[in-house]
Scaffold this motif. Structure first.
Motif, PDB file in Angstrom:
ATOM      1  N   LYS A   1      -1.117   2.169  -9.544  1.00 41.58           N
ATOM      2  CA  LYS A   1      -0.691   0.916  -8.944  1.00 41.58           C
ATOM      3  C   LYS A   1       0.795   0.731  -9.203  1.00 41.58           C
ATOM      4  O   LYS A   1       1.259   0.843 -10.342  1.00 41.58           O
ATOM      5  N   VAL A   2       1.542   0.466  -8.150  1.00 37.64           N
ATOM      6  CA  VAL A   2       2.974   0.224  -8.264  1.00 37.64           C
ATOM      7  C   VAL A   2       3.176  -1.215  -8.737  1.00 37.64           C
ATOM      8  O   VAL A   2       2.673  -2.152  -8.122  1.00 37.64           O
ATOM      9  N   THR A   3       3.893  -1.372  -9.861  1.00 40.25           N
ATOM     10  CA  THR A   3       4.216  -2.694 -10.389  1.00 40.25           C
ATOM     11  C   THR A   3       5.725  -2.736 -10.632  1.00 40.25           C
ATOM     12  O   THR A   3       6.370  -1.687 -10.710  1.00 40.25           O
ATOM     13  N   PRO A   4       6.308  -3.904 -10.767  1.00 35.41           N
ATOM     14  CA  PRO A   4       7.749  -3.981 -11.040  1.00 35.41           C
ATOM     15  C   PRO A   4       8.150  -3.302 -12.358  1.00 35.41           C
ATOM     16  O   PRO A   4       9.232  -2.745 -12.470  1.00 35.41           O
ATOM     17  N   GLU A   5       7.260  -3.313 -13.348  1.00 33.80           N
ATOM     18  CA  GLU A   5       7.566  -2.721 -14.650  1.00 33.80           C
ATOM     19  C   GLU A   5       7.445  -1.200 -14.638  1.00 33.80           C
ATOM     20  O   GLU A   5       8.071  -0.514 -15.435  1.00 33.80           O
ATOM     21  N   GLY A   6       6.579  -0.687 -13.777  1.00 32.10           N
ATOM     22  CA  GLY A   6       6.334   0.752 -13.738  1.00 32.10           C
ATOM     23  C   GLY A   6       5.086   1.067 -12.941  1.00 32.10           C
ATOM     24  O   GLY A   6       4.598   0.262 -12.162  1.00 32.10           O
ATOM     25  N   LEU A   7       4.570   2.229 -13.179  1.00 27.39           N
ATOM     26  CA  LEU A   7       3.384   2.704 -12.476  1.00 27.39           C
ATOM     27  C   LEU A   7       2.189   2.579 -13.411  1.00 27.39           C
ATOM     28  O   LEU A   7       2.180   3.181 -14.493  1.00 27.39           O
ATOM     29  N   MET A   8       1.198   1.785 -13.025  1.00 26.46           N
ATOM     30  CA  MET A   8      -0.005   1.611 -13.836  1.00 26.46           C
ATOM     31  C   MET A   8      -0.973   2.737 -13.466  1.00 26.46           C
ATOM     32  O   MET A   8      -1.403   2.838 -12.316  1.00 26.46           O
ATOM     33  N   GLU A   9      -1.295   3.562 -14.455  1.00 27.17           N
ATOM     34  CA  GLU A   9      -2.192   4.695 -14.233  1.00 27.17           C
ATOM     35  C   GLU A   9      -3.523   4.395 -14.922  1.00 27.17           C
ATOM     36  O   GLU A   9      -3.577   4.146 -16.120  1.00 27.17           O
TER      37      GLU A   9
ATOM     38  N   SER B   1      11.630   4.714 -15.678  1.00 22.58           N
ATOM     39  CA  SER B   1      12.593   5.649 -16.273  1.00 22.58           C
ATOM     40  C   SER B   1      11.909   6.919 -16.798  1.00 22.58           C
ATOM     41  O   SER B   1      12.570   7.930 -17.014  1.00 22.58           O
ATOM     42  N   SER B   2      10.594   6.882 -16.982  1.00 24.97           N
ATOM     43  CA  SER B   2       9.855   8.051 -17.470  1.00 24.97           C
ATOM     44  C   SER B   2       9.563   9.062 -16.377  1.00 24.97           C
ATOM     45  O   SER B   2       9.213  10.203 -16.664  1.00 24.97           O
ATOM     46  N   ILE B   3       9.676   8.636 -15.129  1.00 30.18           N
ATOM     47  CA  ILE B   3       9.408   9.542 -14.015  1.00 30.18           C
ATOM     48  C   ILE B   3      10.718  10.238 -13.657  1.00 30.18           C
ATOM     49  O   ILE B   3      11.658   9.614 -13.201  1.00 30.18           O
ATOM     50  N   HIS B   4      10.763  11.541 -13.905  1.00 32.63           N
ATOM     51  CA  HIS B   4      11.997  12.309 -13.700  1.00 32.63           C
ATOM     52  C   HIS B   4      12.285  12.574 -12.229  1.00 32.63           C
ATOM     53  O   HIS B   4      13.422  12.485 -11.790  1.00 32.63           O
ATOM     54  N   ARG B   5      11.235  12.941 -11.496  1.00 30.61           N
ATOM     55  CA  ARG B   5      11.430  13.196 -10.069  1.00 30.61           C
ATOM     56  C   ARG B   5      10.088  13.161  -9.344  1.00 30.61           C
ATOM     57  O   ARG B   5       9.028  13.220  -9.951  1.00 30.61           O
ATOM     58  N   LEU B   6      10.199  13.072  -8.043  1.00 34.13           N
ATOM     59  CA  LEU B   6       9.048  13.020  -7.154  1.00 34.13           C
ATOM     60  C   LEU B   6       9.179  14.181  -6.178  1.00 34.13           C
ATOM     61  O   LEU B   6      10.222  14.348  -5.548  1.00 34.13           O
ATOM     62  N   GLU B   7       8.143  15.002  -6.080  1.00 31.68           N
ATOM     63  CA  GLU B   7       8.159  16.122  -5.139  1.00 31.68           C
ATOM     64  C   GLU B   7       6.904  16.068  -4.289  1.00 31.68           C
ATOM     65  O   GLU B   7       5.827  15.732  -4.769  1.00 31.68           O
TER      66      GLU B   7
ATOM     67  N   HIS C   1      -0.008  17.992  -1.762  1.00 37.18           N
ATOM     68  CA  HIS C   1       0.074  17.191  -2.974  1.00 37.18           C
ATOM     69  C   HIS C   1       1.396  16.422  -3.069  1.00 37.18           C
ATOM     70  O   HIS C   1       2.365  16.781  -2.424  1.00 37.18           O
ATOM     71  N   VAL C   2       1.373  15.411  -3.924  1.00 36.81           N
ATOM     72  CA  VAL C   2       2.592  14.729  -4.365  1.00 36.81           C
ATOM     73  C   VAL C   2       2.596  14.880  -5.876  1.00 36.81           C
ATOM     74  O   VAL C   2       1.569  14.696  -6.536  1.00 36.81           O
TER      75      VAL C   2
ATOM     76  N   TYR D   1       3.118   5.499  -0.885  1.00 40.13           N
ATOM     77  CA  TYR D   1       4.236   6.432  -1.059  1.00 40.13           C
ATOM     78  C   TYR D   1       5.569   5.742  -0.775  1.00 40.13           C
ATOM     79  O   TYR D   1       6.532   5.913  -1.520  1.00 40.13           O
ATOM     80  N   ALA D   2       5.611   4.959   0.296  1.00 40.68           N
ATOM     81  CA  ALA D   2       6.844   4.243   0.643  1.00 40.68           C
ATOM     82  C   ALA D   2       7.221   3.257  -0.466  1.00 40.68           C
ATOM     83  O   ALA D   2       8.393   3.161  -0.864  1.00 40.68           O
ATOM     84  N   GLU D   3       6.240   2.540  -1.003  1.00 45.30           N
ATOM     85  CA  GLU D   3       6.515   1.584  -2.070  1.00 45.30           C
ATOM     86  C   GLU D   3       6.928   2.316  -3.358  1.00 45.30           C
ATOM     87  O   GLU D   3       7.809   1.853  -4.090  1.00 45.30           O
ATOM     88  N   LEU D   4       6.309   3.466  -3.612  1.00 47.78           N
ATOM     89  CA  LEU D   4       6.663   4.268  -4.783  1.00 47.78           C
ATOM     90  C   LEU D   4       8.115   4.756  -4.697  1.00 47.78           C
ATOM     91  O   LEU D   4       8.870   4.640  -5.660  1.00 47.78           O
ATOM     92  N   VAL D   5       8.502   5.252  -3.555  1.00 47.47           N
ATOM     93  CA  VAL D   5       9.876   5.739  -3.365  1.00 47.47           C
ATOM     94  C   VAL D   5      10.869   4.578  -3.531  1.00 47.47           C
ATOM     95  O   VAL D   5      11.891   4.721  -4.201  1.00 47.47           O
ATOM     96  N   ASP D   6      10.559   3.439  -2.925  1.00 47.62           N
ATOM     97  CA  ASP D   6      11.445   2.262  -3.061  1.00 47.62           C
ATOM     98  C   ASP D   6      11.579   1.833  -4.512  1.00 47.62           C
ATOM     99  O   ASP D   6      12.681   1.524  -4.971  1.00 47.62           O
TER     100      ASP D   6
END
Length: 172
Positions: free
Chosen positions: A104-112, A124-130, A135-136, A163-168
């Motif tokens: 879940k995309v939240t303002p603080e981060g990604l809730m897994e 800040s813990s997510i280094h990159r998205l490929e 797959h993503v 995906y669009a919200e994650l990238v933003d």
């Protein structure tokens, strides 16, 4: 905020390791060499055979060999790579990494939310998205990632919106 529900299977772990190896190691160069370089050299040899001896049949057989090489050798390399990775993973590791996940995309981060519990991953813990064909990958370190298999996203989830919200969110 968007939520994505998906299932990770052992094949996804193997495919991630292959994708990562292709992008970051000699394995990718080796596969490329056997898919393109060596068959091209063999094709040039076939052309030389035809031009120097005039034997078109030998040239065609050599070209056929180049084509077969470009298919079989990379498939053999891939099979050996999968066997190696499979041998390195214990059943416990596979069990911990597979199962139903929710992001879940939240303002603080990604809730897994995963089988082992839930965790808030700061942006800040997510280094990159490929993104690959199937797959993503959300890289958390140089060689570890959250794997999102596109074909096993639940029907209730909207992958494109997530995906669009994650990238933003990652851009901010």
């Amino acid at each position: 905020m968007s939520t994505l529900v998906f299932t990770v299977q052992k094949t996804d772990l193997l495919e991630f390791n292959e994708y990562h190896a292709k992008m970051n190691s000699a394995y990718g160069k080796s596969v490329t060499r056997h898919q393109m370089l060596w068959p091209a050299i063999i094709a040039v040899a076939a052309l030389f055979i035809v031009m120097s001896t005039g034997d078109a049949q030998k040239g065609v057989l050599t070209l056929t060999g180049a084509f077969i090489w470009s298919l079989l050798v990379p498939a053999w390399l891939k099979k050996r790579f999968y066997q190696h990775v499979n041998d390195q993973m214990s059943d416990e590791q596979v069990e911990q990494a597979t199962g139903d996940y929710s992001l879940k995309v939240t303002p603080e981060g990604l809730m897994e939310i995963r089988p082992m519990g839930e965790d808030l991953i700061e942006w800040s813990s997510i280094h990159r998205l490929e993104k690959s064909k199937h797959h993503v990958y959300l890289y958390m370190s140089k060689d570890a990632a959250i794997i999102i298999p596109k074909d096993r996203v639940s029907k209730e989830s909207d992958f494109k919106a997530f995906y669009a919200e994650l990238v933003d969110a990652m851009k901010k």
